[in-house]
Design a protein around this motif. Structure first.
Motif, PDB file in Angstrom:
ATOM      1  N   GLU A 117       0.838  -1.206   0.000  1.00  0.00           N
ATOM      2  CA  GLU A 117       0.000   0.000   0.000  1.00  0.00           C
ATOM      3  C   GLU A 117       0.872   1.255   0.000  1.00  0.00           C
ATOM      4  N   GLU A 118       1.953   1.224   0.774  1.00  0.00           N
ATOM      5  CA  GLU A 118       2.885   2.360   0.812  1.00  0.00           C
ATOM      6  C   GLU A 118       3.568   2.529  -0.544  1.00  0.00           C
ATOM      7  N   ARG A 121       1.096   4.071  -2.902  1.00  0.00           N
ATOM      8  CA  ARG A 121       0.916   5.498  -2.584  1.00  0.00           C
ATOM      9  C   ARG A 121       2.051   6.334  -3.177  1.00  0.00           C
ATOM     10  N   ILE A 122       3.281   5.861  -3.025  1.00  0.00           N
ATOM     11  CA  ILE A 122       4.441   6.575  -3.563  1.00  0.00           C
ATOM     12  C   ILE A 122       4.350   6.656  -5.083  1.00  0.00           C
ATOM     13  N   LEU A 124       1.716   6.513  -7.054  1.00  0.00           N
ATOM     14  CA  LEU A 124       0.651   7.422  -7.467  1.00  0.00           C
ATOM     15  C   LEU A 124       1.037   8.881  -7.218  1.00  0.00           C
ATOM     16  N   HIS A 125       1.600   9.145  -6.048  1.00  0.00           N
ATOM     17  CA  HIS A 125       1.990  10.516  -5.704  1.00  0.00           C
ATOM     18  C   HIS A 125       3.080  11.054  -6.633  1.00  0.00           C
ATOM     19  N   GLU A 126       4.033  10.206  -6.972  1.00  0.00           N
ATOM     20  CA  GLU A 126       5.174  10.622  -7.800  1.00  0.00           C
ATOM     21  C   GLU A 126       4.922  10.443  -9.298  1.00  0.00           C
ATOM     22  N   GLY A 127       3.855   9.741  -9.661  1.00  0.00           N
ATOM     23  CA  GLY A 127       3.553   9.504 -11.074  1.00  0.00           C
ATOM     24  C   GLY A 127       4.560   8.593 -11.754  1.00  0.00           C
ATOM     25  N   ARG A 145       3.933  -1.376 -10.847  1.00  0.00           N
ATOM     26  CA  ARG A 145       2.497  -1.303 -10.605  1.00  0.00           C
ATOM     27  C   ARG A 145       1.851  -2.676 -10.793  1.00  0.00           C
TER      28      ARG A 145
END
Length: 161
Positions: A117-118, A121-122, A124-127, A145
């Protein structure tokens, strides 16, 4: 579920002083989207298909090189757009550059003990689509991914049992 359970261990890497041509060859042959970039044993960056393709942007590697869009190629013969020899030379120059000159850095990583999950999150946040995985500061693997999605599927199956 932690990253270590879904990562690809011992990923294929490339040295910073290798050429973009070599990186492209490895990416193509191994059918992967990117390579961690090493300086000896130290992880210093990552080079991806996107980094390489960015070199062939509309502006091109030099002011003299212009690549037509696919629609323009269909409409008018390509020889009217540019001198093939000049383009070939420009593309050859790109291939001769060092990986260090186009790699992404500073490098964004995840620890082998972090949760998927972490890692998601990284990403998605960083693209970004892949993360080098560290264990005690050293490269241990790479997680994509697709790896995370597969891990989520496995986790649901395990929870259902």
């Amino acid at each position: 579920m932690n990253v270590e359970t879904v990562m690809t261990p011992d990923p294929v890497t490339i040295q910073a002083e290798d050429t973009i041509r070599e990186a492209s060859r490895i990416i193509r042959e191994k059918k992967i989207g990117g390579l961690p970039v090493m300086d000896g044993e130290n992880l210093i960056g990552i080079i991806t298909e996107s980094d390489i393709l960015a070199l062939l942007s509309v502006k091109g590697p030099s002011d003299d090189l212009w690549l037509p869009s696919p629609l323009e190629v269909i409409e008018i013969p390509i020889r009217e757009f540019f001198n093939w020899e000049k383009t070939k030379d420009a593309l050859s120059d790109i291939g001769s550059r060092h990986v260090r000159s186009v790699m992404s850095y500073p490098i964004i990583t995840v620890d082998a003990e972090d949760t998927i999950e972490e890692a998601a999150r990284i990403m998605l946040h960083e693209g970004i689509a892949r993360l080098p995985v560290l264990r005690e500061g050293a490269l241990a693997g790479i997680v994509t991914r697709a790896d995370i999605i597969e891990g989520i599927g496995r986790k649901k199956e395990e929870d259902a049992e």
